[in-house]
Design an enzyme around this catalytic site. Structure first.
Site, PDB file in Angstrom:
ATOM      1  N   CYS A 227       3.894  -1.246 -12.224  1.00 50.74           N
ATOM      2  CA  CYS A 227       4.338  -0.152 -13.097  1.00 50.74           C
ATOM      3  C   CYS A 227       5.522  -0.650 -13.915  1.00 50.74           C
ATOM      4  O   CYS A 227       6.515   0.033 -14.088  1.00 50.74           O
ATOM      5  CB  CYS A 227       4.657   1.108 -12.302  1.00 50.74           C
TER       6      CYS A 227
ATOM      7  N   SER B 250       0.778  -1.230   0.000  1.00 51.93           N
ATOM      8  CA  SER B 250       0.000   0.000   0.000  1.00 51.93           C
ATOM      9  C   SER B 250       0.814   1.286   0.000  1.00 51.93           C
ATOM     10  O   SER B 250       0.333   2.323  -0.474  1.00 51.93           O
ATOM     11  CB  SER B 250      -0.919  -0.049   1.233  1.00 51.93           C
ATOM     12  N   ALA B 251       2.032   1.250   0.529  1.00 46.83           N
ATOM     13  CA  ALA B 251       2.797   2.501   0.724  1.00 46.83           C
ATOM     14  C   ALA B 251       3.154   3.168  -0.604  1.00 46.83           C
ATOM     15  O   ALA B 251       3.477   2.472  -1.550  1.00 46.83           O
ATOM     16  CB  ALA B 251       4.072   2.186   1.502  1.00 46.83           C
TER      17      ALA B 251
ATOM     18  N   ASP C 219       1.938  -2.882   4.194  1.00 45.73           N
ATOM     19  CA  ASP C 219       3.199  -2.790   3.440  1.00 45.73           C
ATOM     20  C   ASP C 219       4.296  -3.474   4.231  1.00 45.73           C
ATOM     21  O   ASP C 219       4.316  -3.405   5.464  1.00 45.73           O
ATOM     22  CB  ASP C 219       3.576  -1.335   3.156  1.00 45.73           C
TER      23      ASP C 219
HETATM   24  C1  LIG Z   1       4.513  -0.283  -6.199  1.00 47.31           C
HETATM   25  S1  LIG Z   1       4.733   0.053  -4.571  1.00 47.31           S
HETATM   26  C2  LIG Z   1       3.110   0.293  -4.013  1.00 47.31           C
HETATM   27  C3  LIG Z   1       2.568   1.640  -4.301  1.00 47.31           C
HETATM   28  C4  LIG Z   1       1.230   1.896  -3.643  1.00 47.31           C
HETATM   29  N1  LIG Z   1       0.293   0.870  -4.009  1.00 47.31           N
HETATM   30  C5  LIG Z   1       0.660   3.257  -3.949  1.00 47.31           C
HETATM   31  O1  LIG Z   1      -0.097   3.384  -4.905  1.00 47.31           O
HETATM   32  O2  LIG Z   1       0.960   4.194  -3.279  1.00 47.31           O
HETATM   33  C6  LIG Z   1       5.129  -1.510  -3.931  1.00 47.31           C
HETATM   34  C7  LIG Z   1       5.180  -1.580  -2.441  1.00 47.31           C
HETATM   35  O3  LIG Z   1       5.280  -2.940  -2.086  1.00 47.31           O
HETATM   36  C8  LIG Z   1       5.994  -3.034  -0.886  1.00 47.31           C
HETATM   37  N2  LIG Z   1       6.449  -4.450  -0.773  1.00 47.31           N
HETATM   38  C9  LIG Z   1       7.539  -5.035  -1.279  1.00 47.31           C
HETATM   39  N3  LIG Z   1       7.543  -6.356  -0.988  1.00 47.31           N
HETATM   40  C10 LIG Z   1       6.439  -6.606  -0.283  1.00 47.31           C
HETATM   41  C11 LIG Z   1       5.870  -7.760   0.310  1.00 47.31           C
HETATM   42  N4  LIG Z   1       6.469  -8.956   0.203  1.00 47.31           N
HETATM   43  N5  LIG Z   1       4.712  -7.652   0.967  1.00 47.31           N
HETATM   44  C12 LIG Z   1       4.093  -6.461   1.068  1.00 47.31           C
HETATM   45  N6  LIG Z   1       4.582  -5.335   0.541  1.00 47.31           N
HETATM   46  C13 LIG Z   1       5.733  -5.394  -0.131  1.00 47.31           C
HETATM   47  C14 LIG Z   1       7.083  -2.011  -1.037  1.00 47.31           C
HETATM   48  O4  LIG Z   1       7.540  -1.587   0.233  1.00 47.31           O
HETATM   49  C15 LIG Z   1       6.353  -0.917  -1.797  1.00 47.31           C
HETATM   50  O5  LIG Z   1       5.896   0.058  -0.921  1.00 47.31           O
END
Ligand SMILES: C[S@@+](CC[C@H](N)C(=O)[O-])C[C@H]1O[C@@H](n2cnc3c(N)ncnc32)[C@H](O)[C@@H]1O
Length: 678
Positions: free
Chosen positions: A451, A326-327, A349
């Protein structure tokens, strides 16, 4: 002088159509004027050009005085008529002004101009057309000659070239040449060189021109086999996308937000037809991320692409929703807005630091239906299996769709990196699906997005899920986007992958992106194939049972065939008895009961068998009557005894069976008596 000439031409155009109009007459009259002037000049020996100017001025004045404004417009329009020969003259003239075409300049020179008859003009035109054609032909020949002389260097030569300072102009030209050759390979190639050699040279040149590593450039060349499109994509990666914001419908309407921002000195407009909350910021006198409206949570700075997965997810008020990655919370807050701050929204996240950003944004935007958690997304299938109506998996990815934001992607991605991402994405997508509730009344949907533009992170991941779980792709409902791949080089995907959507910076002017929407069909943790096989297995077990039941019925008929039962039973009794018998054979399943009941009927094909059946039914009715008259102690025993010979016929000797039966009846009686006494 140019203006004068135009006017004359204009007059000549209009003259034949409306000869009586005042507007034309003075200009027509002006034609012989210079002749007179010339004579005067000759006589007086004065300044020719000065006098000429005077006359022209006078003529102009008269024209302006007499000219009706409407007629003026008509005259203008006539001049703009493309089919008009004189109109073409005017066009040619305009073109001449800046050119160094001596022949044409001569044709339109001042001296001859006044006396030029229409035939001469026409001849001049023909001459000009001829010249243009000739020039075009020469240019074509030059191009062909250029192509013929283009020599492809070897990859080693290019690598040596790169050791010194590369000449970008030469590289650019070579890229264009090679793309041309590849576009018409049969005719333009050097027969001594293979397509692979051309492609290798092109890849090297593109890498040095745009600053990519070999791996990523190879991936992009696979994605865009058309050279022109590849260049467009690479150019788009070097240019920023428009700044866009999402109006937070929890706090403000887009229209009101736009008004407020315009008052602050921001130049904004609705972003695209397909969104009701997006605004594009053309320019701004204030930082977009520091306005009072921003701080008050009236908007979120978001690329338009990030609105797409949330629109596809279509969360409803009251839903249980999980945003697995989500982050910093852009999509999460959009989800909350669509849920109207109701239901439950889990914003998860894996990065603790990034969770802080989620919290900050959700507070600012006034989201109050969310629970922020810091877990690996893989955990959710264990801690909350089948627990959500909708899940968004905006997966961590290579970022190959947003290179303009992070140019380091150009050189930092290699096959290992993409493989690693692919593995994590597959784990996350399985976990996400297992956390969904297939029986959710209006949900059971997973949206997967990245993305990235790489097939390995998109279609390949979704296809993996389709193979492992009982689910199917459904339309995203998004108005824009290119269909996902169903086959790509060595990959062969399920045909429904065409329902997924791809977005490219050079096509849609948004970040490179991918969206897939999946419906979970059952909560069983198995593939569609496995579910089908399981159902097949179930069906075959059922039919085996039927068959067995039929055989048993036949056997019991054979055994009792000689003993005719004299008693008559009522219809209900027969049915009851039949049912009881079948229940024993078929198990508890009520469907099975029905099937077992009807199966022997279906098998009766001859009169002898029908007789047997009737006899059997009579026998069953007699047994039933006996059961009814029984004192209740031996009911079970009776039924069992009737069956035992069939069941243990080949395995247990009759005597032993009888002894066992007697013993068990004795024991049961003892127990019952003891109970009664107690
Ligand atoms: C593409 S970004 C998400 C962007 C977000 N959805 C937004 O629109 O603001 C991917 C996120 O996945 C998190 N991430 C990476 N591996 C993960 C995991 N195994 N489980 C959950 N989150 C993860 C990262 O920290 C990152 O914040």
């Amino acid at each position: 002088m140019a203006i004068q000439k135009k006017k004359k031409v204009a007059a000549a155009v209009a003259a034949p159509e409306e000869p009586k109009k005042a507007v034309k007459r003075p200009v027509e009259a002006s034609a012989p004027t210079p002749k007179k002037k010339k004579k005067v000049v000759a006589k007086n020996g004065g300044d020719v050009s000065a006098k000429k100017k005077k006359v022209v001025k006078k003529v102009k004045k008269v024209t302006e005085e007499e000219e009706d404004p409407v007629e003026k417009e008509v005259s203008k329009l006539q001049l703009l008529d493309d089919d008009d020969e004189e109109g073409l003259d005017r066009l040619d003239f305009t073109q001449q002004e800046g050119s160094d075409d001596d022949d044409l300049r001569d044709d339109y020179s001042d001296d001859d101009d006044d006396d030029l008859p229409i035939e001469k003009k026409s001849a001049a035109l023909d001459k000009k057309k001829e010249k243009i054609l000739k020039e075009g032909e020469e240019e074509l020949q030059l191009n062909i000659a250029n192509q013929a002389t283009f020599e492809l260097p070897s990859v080693e030569e290019i690598e040596n070239e790169m050791k010194s300072v590369p000449n970008l102009e030469i590289i650019k030209q070579r890229i264009s040449d090679v793309i041309q050759v590849l576009g018409d390979f049969k005719n333009r190639r050097d027969p001594a060189k293979s397509r692979t050699q051309y492609v290798e040279v092109l890849k090297k040149d593109l890498c040095s021109q745009y600053g990519y590593n070999d791996y990523l450039m190879g991936k992009f060349m696979d994605l865009f086999p058309n050279g022109a499109e590849l260049l467009e994509f690479l150019e788009a990666n070097d240019n920023p996308r428009p700044v866009t914001i999402r109006a937070n419908s929890l706090k403000v309407k887009r229209r009101d937000l736009a008004k407020n921002l315009i008052n602050r000195g921001m130049n904004v407009d609705p972003a695209a037809e397909w969104t009701k909350v997006g605004l594009v910021v053309y320019d701004s006198q204030v930082p977009v991320g520091a306005t009072p409206e921003y701080l008050a949570g009236h908007y979120m700075i978001q690329g338009l692409n990030s609105l797409l997965p949330v629109m596809a997810l279509a969360p409803q008020p009251g839903d249980r929703v999980l945003d697995m990655c989500s982050a910093p919370g852009g999509k999460t807050s959009h989800i909350a807005a669509l849920m109207k701050n109701s239901g439950t929204l889990f914003a998860n996240d894996a990065s603790f630091d990034r969770c802080r950003a989620i919290i900050g944004n959700l507070h600012r935007l006034g989201v109050n239906n969310a629970v922020v958690c810091n877990l690996g997304g893989e955990e959710f299938s264990k801690i909350k299996p089948n627990g959500f109506d909708r899940i968004l998996l905006d997966a961590p990815c290579s970022g190959t769709g947003v290179i303009w934001k992070d140019q380091s992607v150009k050189t930092s991605k290699d096959s290992q990196d993409v493989q690693r991402r692919h593995t994590v994405q597959r784990q996350l997508i399985l976990s996400a699906l297992d956390s969904l509730d297939a029986n959710s009344p209006n949900g059971g949907y997973l949206v997967y997005s990245t993305c990235s533009v790489l097939v390995e992170e998109n279609e390949a991941v979704v296809n993996f899920l389709l193979e492992r779980r009982h689910c199917e792709l459904v339309p995203t409902g998004l108005a824009i986007g290119v269909d996902g791949y169903t086959r790509f080089r060595d990959y062969r995907f399920h045909p429904s992958l065409s329902m997924t959507k791809r977005y490219y910076p050079h096509v849609h002017n948004i970040d490179g992106f991918y969206v897939a929407k999946i419906k979970k069909l059952s909560n069983a943790k198995m593939s569609k194939q496995a579910v089908l096989e399981m159902e097949k297995e179930k069906a075959s077990v059922k039919s085996q049972k039927k068959k067995q039941a039929a055989e048993e019925a036949e056997n019991s008929e054979e055994e009792s065939g000689d003993e005719e039962v004299a008693q008559n039973g009522n219809a209900n009794g027969k049915a009851e008895a039949g049912k009881k018998k079948n229940k024993k054979k078929g198990g508890d399943d009520s469907d099975d009961d029905e099937d077992v009941e009807t199966a022997p009927m279906k098998n009766i094909g001859s009169g002898a068998r029908a007789n047997k059946k009737r006899r059997n039914q009579k026998k069953a009715a007699a047994k039933q009557a006996a059961v009814k008259e029984d004192d209740g102690f031996n009911t079970v025993g009776n039924v069992k005894r009737a069956k035992k010979p069939t069941q243990f016929k080949s395995k247990v000797p009759k005597r032993a069976a009888a002894r066992t039966g007697a013993k068990s009846v004795k024991n049961r009686r003892k127990k019952m008596l003891a109970k009664q006494q107690a």
